[in-house]
Design a protein around this motif. Structure first.
Motif, PDB file in Angstrom:
ATOM      1  N   MET A  99       0.961  -1.340   0.052  1.00 10.51           N
ATOM      2  CA  MET A  99       0.039  -0.033   0.191  1.00 10.51           C
ATOM      3  C   MET A  99       0.984   1.348  -0.092  1.00 10.51           C
ATOM      4  O   MET A  99       0.458   2.211  -0.728  1.00 10.51           O
ATOM      5  CB  MET A  99      -1.000   0.048   1.363  1.00 10.51           C
TER       6      MET A  99
ATOM      7  N   ARG B 236       1.908   2.554  -3.107  1.00  7.09           N
ATOM      8  CA  ARG B 236       0.869   2.952  -4.323  1.00  7.09           C
ATOM      9  C   ARG B 236       0.513   4.450  -4.302  1.00  7.09           C
ATOM     10  O   ARG B 236       0.793   5.169  -3.261  1.00  7.09           O
ATOM     11  CB  ARG B 236      -0.552   2.118  -3.911  1.00  7.09           C
TER      12      ARG B 236
ATOM     13  N   PHE C   5      -0.844   7.151  -1.314  1.00  7.69           N
ATOM     14  CA  PHE C   5      -0.810   6.969  -0.080  1.00  7.69           C
ATOM     15  C   PHE C   5      -0.064   7.968   0.789  1.00  7.69           C
ATOM     16  O   PHE C   5       0.700   8.690   0.387  1.00  7.69           O
ATOM     17  CB  PHE C   5       0.131   5.623   0.190  1.00  7.69           C
TER      18      PHE C   5
ATOM     19  N   TRP D 130      -4.992   8.674   3.019  1.00  2.18           N
ATOM     20  CA  TRP D 130      -5.032   8.551   1.698  1.00  2.18           C
ATOM     21  C   TRP D 130      -5.449   9.767   1.055  1.00  2.18           C
ATOM     22  O   TRP D 130      -6.425  10.297   1.720  1.00  2.18           O
ATOM     23  CB  TRP D 130      -6.040   7.341   0.996  1.00  2.18           C
TER      24      TRP D 130
ATOM     25  N   ALA E 225      -7.718   6.640  -4.757  1.00  3.63           N
ATOM     26  CA  ALA E 225      -6.323   6.218  -4.632  1.00  3.63           C
ATOM     27  C   ALA E 225      -6.475   5.006  -3.597  1.00  3.63           C
ATOM     28  O   ALA E 225      -5.961   4.004  -3.903  1.00  3.63           O
ATOM     29  CB  ALA E 225      -5.385   7.215  -3.676  1.00  3.63           C
TER      30      ALA E 225
ATOM     31  N   GLU F 157      -8.271   1.962  -5.734  1.00  2.00           N
ATOM     32  CA  GLU F 157      -7.270   1.555  -6.308  1.00  2.00           C
ATOM     33  C   GLU F 157      -6.309   0.537  -5.792  1.00  2.00           C
ATOM     34  O   GLU F 157      -5.736  -0.483  -6.356  1.00  2.00           O
ATOM     35  CB  GLU F 157      -6.786   2.514  -7.529  1.00  2.00           C
ATOM     36  N   ALA F 158      -5.745   0.935  -4.750  1.00  2.00           N
ATOM     37  CA  ALA F 158      -4.742   0.113  -3.877  1.00  2.00           C
ATOM     38  C   ALA F 158      -5.154  -0.872  -3.176  1.00  2.00           C
ATOM     39  O   ALA F 158      -4.727  -2.211  -3.582  1.00  2.00           O
ATOM     40  CB  ALA F 158      -4.201   1.066  -2.867  1.00  2.00           C
TER      41      ALA F 158
ATOM     42  N   CYS G 243      -5.895  -3.545  -6.191  1.00  2.00           N
ATOM     43  CA  CYS G 243      -4.609  -4.089  -6.793  1.00  2.00           C
ATOM     44  C   CYS G 243      -4.341  -5.664  -6.515  1.00  2.00           C
ATOM     45  O   CYS G 243      -4.580  -6.110  -5.378  1.00  2.00           O
ATOM     46  CB  CYS G 243      -3.687  -3.407  -6.649  1.00  2.00           C
TER      47      CYS G 243
ATOM     48  N   PHE H  37      -1.911  -6.570  -3.584  1.00  2.00           N
ATOM     49  CA  PHE H  37      -2.472  -6.310  -2.260  1.00  2.00           C
ATOM     50  C   PHE H  37      -3.203  -7.588  -2.035  1.00  2.00           C
ATOM     51  O   PHE H  37      -3.505  -8.088  -1.020  1.00  2.00           O
ATOM     52  CB  PHE H  37      -3.227  -5.047  -2.003  1.00  2.00           C
TER      53      PHE H  37
END
Length: 124
Positions: free
Chosen positions: A53, A56, A59, A80, A85, A88-89, A92, A95
């Motif tokens: 994270m 990314r 963050f 964040w 953001a 999307e993190a 992913c 993650f």
């Protein structure tokens, strides 16, 4: 594998992630309950997924809190830049693959928050 539970059923975590983004910062507050005897393993997996994270876009910061005494509770507070953001993190593949590394019986209750102004106490 970790089980995600909603803290507030009127605003489930995954629905919060899909909310429209107004471009303002958000804070993920995620409380974990580690299985008995597994708190060190939960912390290690949290470290691994937090490094993902941290790399990314968007963050800002993270802090892990541990309950005192014999508590098996951990709370992650991660800031964040935007909801997009964070979404999307969280989505992913790298993650998502770490979620299976948590010991069976691990429980997580994530919620997305924003600061709130309270006159005489704090600003938003």
């Amino acid at each position: 594998m970790i089980e995600l539970k909603d803290f507030d059923n009127s605003a489930p975590f995954l629905a919060q992630l899909r909310s429209p983004d107004d471009g303002q910062p958000v804070t993920l507050i995620n409380s974990f309950l580690a299985p008995e005897g597994e708190i060190d393993k939960v912390i290690e997996v949290w470290r691994q997924d937090s490094l993902i994270m941290k790399a990314r876009p968007g963050f800002v910061s993270a802090q892990l809190y541990r309950g005192t005494g014999d508590s098996r509770t951990l709370t992650n507070v991660a800031v964040w830049e935007t909801l997009t953001a964070l979404r999307e993190a969280f989505s992913c593949e790298e993650f998502q693959s770490t979620l299976a590394l948590y010991p069976d019986g691990s429980v997580s209750q994530p919620v997305v928050m924003r600061t709130a102004a309270v006159p005489g106490v704090c600003v938003a």
